[in-house]
Write an enzyme that holds these catalytic residues in place. Structure first.
Site, PDB file in Angstrom:
ATOM      1  N   SER A 185       0.804  -1.223   0.000  1.00  0.00           N
ATOM      2  CA  SER A 185       0.000   0.000   0.000  1.00  0.00           C
ATOM      3  C   SER A 185       0.835   1.270   0.000  1.00  0.00           C
ATOM      4  O   SER A 185       0.422   2.279  -0.562  1.00  0.00           O
ATOM      5  CB  SER A 185      -0.926   0.003   1.198  1.00  0.00           C
ATOM      6  OG  SER A 185      -0.189  -0.085   2.391  1.00  0.00           O
ATOM      7  N   HIS A 213      -5.143  -3.800  -2.290  1.00  0.00           N
ATOM      8  CA  HIS A 213      -4.823  -2.765  -3.280  1.00  0.00           C
ATOM      9  C   HIS A 213      -4.748  -3.327  -4.695  1.00  0.00           C
ATOM     10  O   HIS A 213      -4.189  -2.686  -5.590  1.00  0.00           O
ATOM     11  CB  HIS A 213      -3.514  -2.065  -2.910  1.00  0.00           C
ATOM     12  CG  HIS A 213      -3.646  -1.320  -1.626  1.00  0.00           C
ATOM     13  ND1 HIS A 213      -4.240  -0.068  -1.540  1.00  0.00           N
ATOM     14  CD2 HIS A 213      -3.343  -1.677  -0.355  1.00  0.00           C
ATOM     15  CE1 HIS A 213      -4.267   0.315  -0.281  1.00  0.00           C
ATOM     16  NE2 HIS A 213      -3.721  -0.645   0.463  1.00  0.00           N
ATOM     17  N   LYS A 244     -12.020  -0.109  -1.770  1.00  0.00           N
ATOM     18  CA  LYS A 244     -11.099   0.613  -2.643  1.00  0.00           C
ATOM     19  C   LYS A 244     -11.620   0.501  -4.074  1.00  0.00           C
ATOM     20  O   LYS A 244     -12.485   1.274  -4.443  1.00  0.00           O
ATOM     21  CB  LYS A 244      -9.685   0.098  -2.406  1.00  0.00           C
ATOM     22  CG  LYS A 244      -9.363   0.267  -0.883  1.00  0.00           C
ATOM     23  CD  LYS A 244      -7.952   0.183  -0.512  1.00  0.00           C
ATOM     24  CE  LYS A 244      -7.719   0.050   0.973  1.00  0.00           C
ATOM     25  NZ  LYS A 244      -8.097   1.145   1.839  1.00  0.00           N
TER      26      LYS A 244
HETATM   27  N1  PLP Z   1      -4.762  -4.282   4.080  1.00  0.00           N
HETATM   28  C1  PLP Z   1      -4.039  -3.306   3.524  1.00  0.00           C
HETATM   29  C2  PLP Z   1      -2.772  -3.668   2.821  1.00  0.00           C
HETATM   30  C3  PLP Z   1      -4.459  -1.970   3.587  1.00  0.00           C
HETATM   31  O1  PLP Z   1      -3.719  -0.995   3.049  1.00  0.00           O
HETATM   32  C4  PLP Z   1      -5.685  -1.670   4.242  1.00  0.00           C
HETATM   33  C5  PLP Z   1      -6.196  -0.283   4.308  1.00  0.00           C
HETATM   34  O2  PLP Z   1      -5.856   0.574   3.575  1.00  0.00           O
HETATM   35  C6  PLP Z   1      -6.396  -2.725   4.808  1.00  0.00           C
HETATM   36  C7  PLP Z   1      -5.912  -4.014   4.725  1.00  0.00           C
HETATM   37  C8  PLP Z   1      -7.696  -2.460   5.505  1.00  0.00           C
HETATM   38  O3  PLP Z   1      -8.732  -2.386   4.568  1.00  0.00           O
HETATM   39  P1  PLP Z   1     -10.070  -1.580   4.904  1.00  0.00           P
HETATM   40  O4  PLP Z   1      -9.828  -0.150   4.561  1.00  0.00           O
HETATM   41  O5  PLP Z   1     -11.120  -2.241   4.068  1.00  0.00           O
HETATM   42  O6  PLP Z   1     -10.315  -1.786   6.358  1.00  0.00           O
END
Ligand code: PLP
Length: 400
Positions: A185, A213, A244
């Site tokens: 991310s 992502h 996203k």
């Molecule tokens: N996993 C990663 C790699 C993330 O970057 C994020 C949040 O940006 C999440 C999990 C969590 O996802 P959510 O925003 O649906 O809670």
């Protein structure tokens, strides 16, 4: 005990380290995305949205959600076990399983919860579980593994030699799981999934991939990094988000039936919380079905990201050469990062500074994300504003 002082002293430390979080209050106006309003007079272009394909603003998604809201009401009315399972939750889970070519899937209220509760629950399912976790994994993975109290080994980011070194040293009879992301991310780089699959098979480890992502964005139908690398069927547990590329909110895992049934039956973060509102499930289902047949949107996203990288290069603004739609512009100093972000906002461009602990100290950055809705003209205007601000700031610090 002076409780006020207790909390204020922590806040003061965060402020002293330039890590205090200031939220920019935006008024999103659906069809204007990626523009949003700061106030009645000022409009800004958003350069840090995770609504990567603009599905949160897709009129068909919105209409589907409005219809579902009218038909099913505001909330789900309970946990999945207690009246919170609707036809829309079940249809969405079937669609997710199909997208990832797995036997089943399970919804959670966020991607964070999906990671945390799944990993904790798996780690507690056997006294000898061992996790092998990439050093750049997201906080939700770190917390999930930590809360399981299982043995863990952190391998260097994307370093297959280091991963194999750890695997080789572990007892063969103990259950193991390799945990990584497909697109990271904060750096926007891909995991070498083909190699990770090979190692998982060689050492009889399960493979868990966070595709947050990448889902909707990579692969022929938007199945993510696994589909892009043609190894989706070799990933044992795929974790994703609806927040996203699919434009709404919620998280999920997809896997074989036994894994899903186990998590469904034992994970506290699934069992003891109200399920997603049906209208959210309807919106996600629509976005997912829509994106499966829109490779052109994925191609456009990649063109826009390439255009941004080309222009940044021409303007001699240093950025990490990520192969994805996430472009980190490394500033390397929290205060400077905040100044650049503030100055850009004054010129109609909104990109949030990213500081420690989200990224390591001295790698503070502007994390720029593109969408197909960012035009070439918008990109030019952003790079031109950033170039001037960058020069002034570097000049002010007496650097070349
Ligand atoms: N996993 C990663 C790699 C993330 O970057 C994020 C949040 O940006 C999440 C999990 C969590 O996802 P959510 O925003 O649906 O809670």
């Amino acid at each position: 005990m002076d409780y006020d002082s207790l909390f204020l002293s922590h806040i003061q430390t965060i402020k002293d380290e330039e890590r205090y979080r200031w939220f920019v209050n935006l008024y999103h106006q659906g069809e204007e995305f990626p523009y949003a309003r700061l106030d009645t007079k000022r409009r800004v272009i958003i350069w840090c949205s995770n609504d990567y394909l603009g599905q949160g603003q897709n009129p068909h998604v919105i209409r589907t959600m409005q219809d579902a809201l009218a038909d099913h009401g505001g909330g789900s009315g309970g946990t999945r076990n207690i009246s919170g399972t609707t036809n829309l939750h079940v249809d969405l889970e079937q669609e997710i399983a199909q997208l990832h070519k797995k036997e089943a899937s399970l919804l959670f209220t966020s991607g964070y919860v999906a990671n945390e509760t799944t990993l904790t629950t798996i780690g507690r399912s056997h006294p000898h579980w061992i996790f092998l976790s990439d050093a750049s994994n997201h906080a939700s993975i770190i917390h999930g593994i930590r809360a399981s109290h299982a043995q863990k080994h952190i391998f260097r980011h994307n370093d297959m030699k280091d991963l194999e070194r750890h695997l080789r040293a572990l007892p063969t009879q103990h259950p193991k799981m390799i945990v990584c992301e497909s697109v990271y991310s904060m750096d926007g780089d891909f995991a070498p999934l083909e190699d990770i699959v090979t190692l998982a098979k060689r050492y009889n480890a399960l493979l868990y991939v966070d595709e947050v992502h990448a889902v909707g964005l990579y692969g022929n139908e938007g199945g993510g990094g696994g589909e892009r690398a043609h190894v989706m069927e070799h990933i044992d547990i795929i974790q994703g988000t609806l927040a996203k590329a699919f434009g709404v909110m919620g998280g999920y895992i997809a896997a074989q039936q036994s894994v899903i049934d186990f998590i469904r039956s034992t994970a506290p973060g699934f069992i003891f919380t109200t399920s997603l509102p049906p209208a959210i499930a309807a919106g996600a289902l629509h976005a997912m079905q829509f994106l499966r047949h829109r490779p052109q949107l994925r191609a456009q996203l990649s063109q826009r990201a390439d255009a941004m990288k080309r222009q940044l290069q021409t303007a001699r603004i240093p950025f990490s050469p990520s192969p994805s739609h996430i472009i980190p512009i490394i500033v390397g100093d929290a205060q400077r990062c905040r100044h650049i972000s503030d100055a850009l906002l004054q010129q109609g461009h909104y990109v949030q500074p990213v500081n420690y602990p989200t990224v390591p100290k001295k790698t503070e950055r502007l994390r720029v994300t593109l969408t197909p809705l960012h035009s070439e003209e918008m990109i030019r205007s952003f790079v031109s504003a950033l170039q001037k601000i960058w020069r002034n700031i570097i000049h002010a610090h007496g650097e070349q």
